[in-house]
Design an enzyme around this catalytic site. Sequence first.
Site, PDB file in Angstrom:
ATOM      1  N   TYR A   1      35.329  -7.386  76.722  1.00 35.34           N
ATOM      2  CA  TYR A   1      34.794  -8.106  78.170  1.00 35.34           C
ATOM      3  C   TYR A   1      36.217  -9.229  78.194  1.00 35.34           C
ATOM      4  O   TYR A   1      36.503  -9.502  77.137  1.00 35.34           O
ATOM      5  CB  TYR A   1      34.108  -8.456  78.363  1.00 35.34           C
ATOM      6  CG  TYR A   1      32.896  -7.675  79.060  1.00 35.34           C
ATOM      7  CD1 TYR A   1      33.852  -7.520  80.569  1.00 35.34           C
ATOM      8  CD2 TYR A   1      31.992  -7.798  78.877  1.00 35.34           C
ATOM      9  CE1 TYR A   1      32.750  -7.372  82.022  1.00 35.34           C
ATOM     10  CE2 TYR A   1      31.309  -6.888  80.377  1.00 35.34           C
ATOM     11  CZ  TYR A   1      31.915  -6.705  81.090  1.00 35.34           C
ATOM     12  OH  TYR A   1      30.834  -6.337  82.481  1.00 35.34           O
TER      13      TYR A   1
ATOM     14  N   GLU B   1      37.624 -10.277  81.604  1.00 36.68           N
ATOM     15  CA  GLU B   1      38.179 -10.917  82.614  1.00 36.68           C
ATOM     16  C   GLU B   1      39.289 -12.250  82.696  1.00 36.68           C
ATOM     17  O   GLU B   1      39.509 -12.353  81.722  1.00 36.68           O
ATOM     18  CB  GLU B   1      37.007 -11.155  83.412  1.00 36.68           C
ATOM     19  CG  GLU B   1      35.742 -10.194  83.914  1.00 36.68           C
ATOM     20  CD  GLU B   1      35.227 -10.573  84.420  1.00 36.68           C
ATOM     21  OE1 GLU B   1      34.718 -11.375  84.150  1.00 36.68           O
ATOM     22  OE2 GLU B   1      33.675  -9.796  84.607  1.00 36.68           O
TER      23      GLU B   1
ATOM     24  N   ASP C   1      53.206   5.317  96.603  1.00 37.26           N
ATOM     25  CA  ASP C   1      52.214   5.716  95.086  1.00 37.26           C
ATOM     26  C   ASP C   1      52.567   7.031  95.216  1.00 37.26           C
ATOM     27  O   ASP C   1      53.124   8.028  95.271  1.00 37.26           O
ATOM     28  CB  ASP C   1      50.881   5.774  96.410  1.00 37.26           C
ATOM     29  CG  ASP C   1      49.936   6.816  95.479  1.00 37.26           C
ATOM     30  OD1 ASP C   1      49.927   7.215  94.305  1.00 37.26           O
ATOM     31  OD2 ASP C   1      48.920   7.148  95.880  1.00 37.26           O
TER      32      ASP C   1
ATOM     33  N   THR D   1      48.771   6.291  89.453  1.00 31.94           N
ATOM     34  CA  THR D   1      47.752   6.776  88.087  1.00 31.94           C
ATOM     35  C   THR D   1      48.337   6.986  86.740  1.00 31.94           C
ATOM     36  O   THR D   1      49.889   7.482  87.279  1.00 31.94           O
ATOM     37  CB  THR D   1      47.089   8.148  88.890  1.00 31.94           C
ATOM     38  OG1 THR D   1      47.956   8.739  88.936  1.00 31.94           O
ATOM     39  CG2 THR D   1      46.005   7.708  89.315  1.00 31.94           C
TER      40      THR D   1
ATOM     41  N   LYS E   1      48.281  12.229  85.417  1.00 30.37           N
ATOM     42  CA  LYS E   1      48.667  13.361  85.869  1.00 30.37           C
ATOM     43  C   LYS E   1      49.886  13.859  85.166  1.00 30.37           C
ATOM     44  O   LYS E   1      49.856  14.012  83.869  1.00 30.37           O
ATOM     45  CB  LYS E   1      49.192  12.797  87.962  1.00 30.37           C
ATOM     46  CG  LYS E   1      47.543  13.015  88.141  1.00 30.37           C
ATOM     47  CD  LYS E   1      47.605  12.892  89.756  1.00 30.37           C
ATOM     48  CE  LYS E   1      47.216  12.490  90.797  1.00 30.37           C
ATOM     49  NZ  LYS E   1      46.192  10.841  90.828  1.00 30.37           N
TER      50      LYS E   1
ATOM     51  N   ARG F   1      42.998   8.465  81.424  1.00 37.51           N
ATOM     52  CA  ARG F   1      42.791   7.684  83.518  1.00 37.51           C
ATOM     53  C   ARG F   1      42.890   6.550  83.815  1.00 37.51           C
ATOM     54  O   ARG F   1      41.720   5.760  83.505  1.00 37.51           O
ATOM     55  CB  ARG F   1      41.238   8.806  83.612  1.00 37.51           C
ATOM     56  CG  ARG F   1      40.728   9.113  84.557  1.00 37.51           C
ATOM     57  CD  ARG F   1      39.238  10.124  84.558  1.00 37.51           C
ATOM     58  NE  ARG F   1      40.689  11.993  84.805  1.00 37.51           N
ATOM     59  CZ  ARG F   1      40.243  12.278  85.286  1.00 37.51           C
ATOM     60  NH1 ARG F   1      40.892  12.133  86.226  1.00 37.51           N
ATOM     61  NH2 ARG F   1      41.565  13.328  85.256  1.00 37.51           N
TER      62      ARG F   1
HETATM   63  N1  DSN Z   1      42.645  14.006  93.323  1.00 38.80           N
HETATM   64  C1  DSN Z   1      43.747  13.736  92.752  1.00 38.80           C
HETATM   65  C2  DSN Z   1      44.851  15.090  93.868  1.00 38.80           C
HETATM   66  O1  DSN Z   1      43.933  16.297  93.284  1.00 38.80           O
HETATM   67  O2  DSN Z   1      45.807  14.990  94.054  1.00 38.80           O
HETATM   68  C3  DSN Z   1      44.338  12.455  93.605  1.00 38.80           C
HETATM   69  O3  DSN Z   1      43.512  11.192  93.407  1.00 38.80           O
END
Ligand code: DSN
Length: 467
Positions: A59, A61, A214, A240, A243, A249
């Site tokens: 932990y 925080e 984003d 994120t 991707k 993740r």
């Molecule tokens: N779920 C993602 C996508 O497929 O674009 C975005 O969060």
Amino acid sequence: MSGDSFSLNQNLWDADPELYDLIQKEKRRQHTGLEMIASENFTSLPVLQCLSSCLHNKYSEGLPGQRYYGGNEFIDEIELLCQRRALEAYNLDPAEWGVNVQPYSGSPANLAVYTAIVEPHGRIMGLDLPDGGHLTHGFMTATKKISATSIFFESMPYKVDPTTGLIDYDKLAETAKLFKPKVIVAGISCYSRCLDYKRFRQIADDNGAYLFSDMAHISGLVAAGVIPSPFEYSDVVSTTTHKTLRGPRAGIIFFRKGVRSVNKNGEKIYYDLESKINQAVFPGLQGGPHNNAIAGIATAMKQAKLPEFRKYQEQVVANARKLCAELMNRGYNIATGGTDVHLVLVDLRSVGITGARAEYILEEISIACNKNTVPGDKSALNPSGIRLGTPALTTRGLKEADMVKVVDFIHRGLQLAKEVTKTSGPKLVDFKRVLKEDATFATKVKSLRAEVEAFADTFTLPGYSDY
Ligand code: DSN
């Protein structure tokens, strides 16, 4: 108490064979399938090792040097390393940009940004979900506020031109003048063209709004420098990390520091984003950060500086272009007429099958993708297209020549869907039933699936060899 009858040091396969068996099945599915969901990827062994490390136990925080728990000497070093590498990956000067690496994923990161810089019921403009935006960019329908972004804030979407499929920047400028948003979101979940960040900046400035980019889908492409970067024009950038970036993740938020503007009297106005964003993440919305994921981000950001990473991202785009060209050669309509990035949006209206049927039949032949609205679709519930992406296949080593084969499989699957539709009529439930019950169709599916799986099986997957 380490002498329990269940040993804490057993391997998963001995401790929980039932679960291990399911993981093995999923691994096999990943190996024998063609993963074309544009937001997915196969992360590396070092990232997986971070995720399953002892860092998971701690932990912490707070921020490095200011924790609410003891024992964070090394956790602090790891988080600082992660922050430094995240800035380096995007060539950002730490005097001008800061970063918070604690968001659990993209949606929490975006909610933290709004929480930090928009007052309750303040105004946000993002690309509408059916036009390629993301849920967190403010999605709501005529009857329901769907995303928390539209529940807690006032959301006004901007759209694509239904004939070209391209973002209608003129209309956005016109609407922004009336709506006066506090934030304009430049981000996509399904849009195959580069964004005009300069134009977004101009529109934001004309209305005194923040420009929040984003870059979740494209952050790997941006880090490799194969498409334009949002940083030059944005106040805040979220992403994120799993991707195109191919990390764990998780999510991160970059924010500007220093001078925001100079007023008429020559006085400097400074950004105050750092404390607002840090506080929105914790204690505003989250508890303890996931230190194993933060370590995974750190190692993914190191990978993002390697020449191999740039080559990978170039190949992701080359594969998407080839995928697109081959689909067009076969007569498919592509929204926006092409792609600059890692994804292709196929408009199936002229083919006469719905996105749901296409997604279903492709899944039946071990090709994973998702149904998607295309520009001009009236209903988000019955979309007319499919979204296809190349990041995961490219990680497995597929090149342009392999895309020809992949398109051949997709085309044969979709042709079969057309045939089945002639027998089944318009309902999806009948389509699924006929596909299963009609022996001729079932045999065709089985044989096509076997071909796809034999092909996919020839490409390796990164990760642990035993699970
Ligand atoms: N779920 C993602 C996508 O497929 O674009 C975005 O969060």
